[in-house]
Design a protein around this motif. Structure first.
Motif, PDB file in Angstrom:
ATOM      1  N   TRP A   1       6.157  -2.729 -10.807  1.00  0.00           N
ATOM      2  CA  TRP A   1       5.686  -3.136  -9.485  1.00  0.00           C
ATOM      3  C   TRP A   1       4.249  -2.683  -9.276  1.00  0.00           C
ATOM      4  CZ3 TRP A   1       8.637  -5.625  -5.701  1.00  0.00           C
ATOM      5  CH2 TRP A   1       9.986  -5.786  -6.009  1.00  0.00           C
ATOM      6  N   ALA A   2       3.482  -3.494  -8.568  1.00  0.00           N
ATOM      7  CA  ALA A   2       2.152  -3.130  -8.098  1.00  0.00           C
ATOM      8  C   ALA A   2       2.199  -3.119  -6.579  1.00  0.00           C
ATOM      9  CB  ALA A   2       1.107  -4.137  -8.579  1.00  0.00           C
ATOM     10  N   VAL A   3       1.519  -2.154  -5.993  1.00  0.00           N
ATOM     11  CA  VAL A   3       1.345  -2.127  -4.538  1.00  0.00           C
ATOM     12  C   VAL A   3      -0.147  -2.354  -4.316  1.00  0.00           C
ATOM     13  CG1 VAL A   3       1.626  -0.832  -2.410  1.00  0.00           C
ATOM     14  CG2 VAL A   3       3.251  -0.491  -4.290  1.00  0.00           C
ATOM     15  N   GLN A   4      -0.472  -3.413  -3.609  1.00  0.00           N
ATOM     16  CA  GLN A   4      -1.860  -3.798  -3.392  1.00  0.00           C
ATOM     17  C   GLN A   4      -2.236  -3.612  -1.925  1.00  0.00           C
ATOM     18  OE1 GLN A   4      -2.698  -7.933  -4.122  1.00  0.00           O
ATOM     19  NE2 GLN A   4      -4.907  -7.651  -3.929  1.00  0.00           N
ATOM     20  N   GLU A   5      -3.393  -3.013  -1.697  1.00  0.00           N
ATOM     21  CA  GLU A   5      -3.900  -2.866  -0.335  1.00  0.00           C
ATOM     22  C   GLU A   5      -4.733  -4.094   0.041  1.00  0.00           C
ATOM     23  OE1 GLU A   5      -7.489  -0.379   0.896  1.00  0.00           O
ATOM     24  OE2 GLU A   5      -5.779   0.837   1.602  1.00  0.00           O
ATOM     25  N   ILE A   6      -4.357  -4.705   1.145  1.00  0.00           N
ATOM     26  CA  ILE A   6      -5.182  -5.739   1.751  1.00  0.00           C
ATOM     27  C   ILE A   6      -5.365  -5.296   3.185  1.00  0.00           C
ATOM     28  CG2 ILE A   6      -5.407  -8.157   2.431  1.00  0.00           C
ATOM     29  CD1 ILE A   6      -3.784  -8.914  -0.021  1.00  0.00           C
TER      30      ILE A   6
END
Length: 126
Positions: free
Chosen positions: A117-122
């Motif tokens: 899993w990747a957690v991406q900040e937007i």
């Protein structure tokens, strides 16, 4: 016509271990856990605020456990998300900032089977 992605099957070896990981450590909401027959169990969980859920279980996918990579969760504050995962006992990478623009920060973690899993900040998202 709208096309909505609503469910992603995630291949796991131990359904109960994965269910515990996703609900207790990652914080997904348990939608249901049902045995449809002797060889079909569906456990559906949804990340808080998401319109898309994941499903683990018995008899739902033939792909090897741990073979799903690159699933993305999107958050507005990567530091807070990382801290929450660490507090719950998830092994998560350091924050990696790829650019100073929106969407340029990530952390990564894997479930007990190795699904990645990747957690991406937007910023400004959700």
């Amino acid at each position: 016509m709208k096309w909505k992605l609503e469910l992603v099957p995630v291949p796991v070896k131990d359904v109960d271990l994965a269910k515990s990981f996703y609900t207790e450590k990652v914080g997904f909401d348990l939608d249901h856990d049902s045995w449809m027959s002797d060889d079909l169990r569906v456990v559906q969980m949804t990340p808080p605020g998401s319109a898309c859920s994941i499903a683990i279980g018995v008899g739902i996918v033939d792909t090897p456990p741990g073979s799903l990579q690159g699933l993305h969760l999107v958050v507005s504050d990567i530091e807070a998300a990382r801290a929450e995962l660490l507090e719950r006992g998830v092994e998560v990478t350091e924050v990696k900032r790829l650019s100073s623009r929106d969407g340029g920060a990530f952390v990564h973690f894997s479930d007990p089977d190795g699904n990645g899993w990747a957690v991406q900040e937007i910023r400004g998202h959700g």
